[in-house]
Design a protein around this motif. Structure first.
Motif: not given
Length: 200
Positions: A3-12, A39-48, A50-56, A79-81
């Motif tokens: 899948r496409r790289a999640d650069l926002v999540g990676l950066t967080v 790109t897409g700040l700040p919305r993309s950051l808050y979405h990231a 949420e995703r990272l929290t849901a994925d623990e 640790d999983e992160g």
């Protein structure tokens, strides 16, 4: 990664390896350090977040309030992160792709990897680029031999030139790492983060 790289999540994930932070702080750091591939700040950051929290991969650790500002939730990487971050970063470093922003992001965050891991990933990328360059040379040579005019091959020549330039840069970075001329310790220094954020 398929899948496409999640650069926002990676950066967080990478920024949270330095210290626990709330999203507004992460936003400031992304802007202040010119992580322009985000790109897409700040919305993309808050979405990231949420995703990272849901994925623990990250977890909330506290809620803070400064003066009359709204409450802000502070997150830390799990640790999983950390494992996921290392896997994603190594993949982006090793694998050339059509979107050059992914490599920009990977080298921007490479300091979170141990130097030996980064070096191995960059050597792998260099070997892949060498193969791509040899393939491009063979393809261009065959097309020229077939009598096609250069104008019909100009985009292939352009791609070949970009690949050669990237290979030269990666080789130079590998040489800096091998010689110890590239300081690795400062990238995960919480005091540096505080300085960038203008804190004392």
């Amino acid at each position: 990664m398929a899948r496409r790289a999640d650069l926002v999540g990676l950066t967080v994930l990478a920024l949270l390896t330095v210290r626990a932070s709330h999203p507004y702080e992460l936003h400031r750091l992304i802007v202040d350090t010119h992580k322009d591939y985000v790109t897409g700040l700040p919305r993309s950051l808050y979405h990231a977040v949420e995703r990272l929290t849901a994925d623990e991969l990250i977890a909330p650790v506290e809620t803070v309030r400064e003066g009359r500002r709204p409450e802000r939730t502070v997150y830390e990487i799990t640790d999983e992160g950390r494992r996921e971050l290392a896997t994603r970063l190594r993949t982006l470093l090793e694998t050339p792709g059509p979107d050059r922003r992914t490599f920009t992001a990977a080298v921007s965050l490479v300091g979170v990897l141990p130097p030996a891991d980064a070096l191995q990933s960059l050597r792998t990328r260099a070997a892949t680029l060498e193969g791509m360059l040899a393939g491009a040379d063979g393809h261009l040579g065959a097309m020229r031999e077939s009598g096609l005019p250069d104008l019909l091959m100009i985009e292939l020549d352009y791609e070949r030139t970009l690949t050669a330039a990237e290979l030269d840069w990666v080789r130079a970075l590998v040489a800096r790492l091998e010689s110890g001329r590239l300081d690795w310790s400062s990238t995960t220094d919480p005091e540096l983060l505080a300085k960038v954020l203008g804190e004392r």
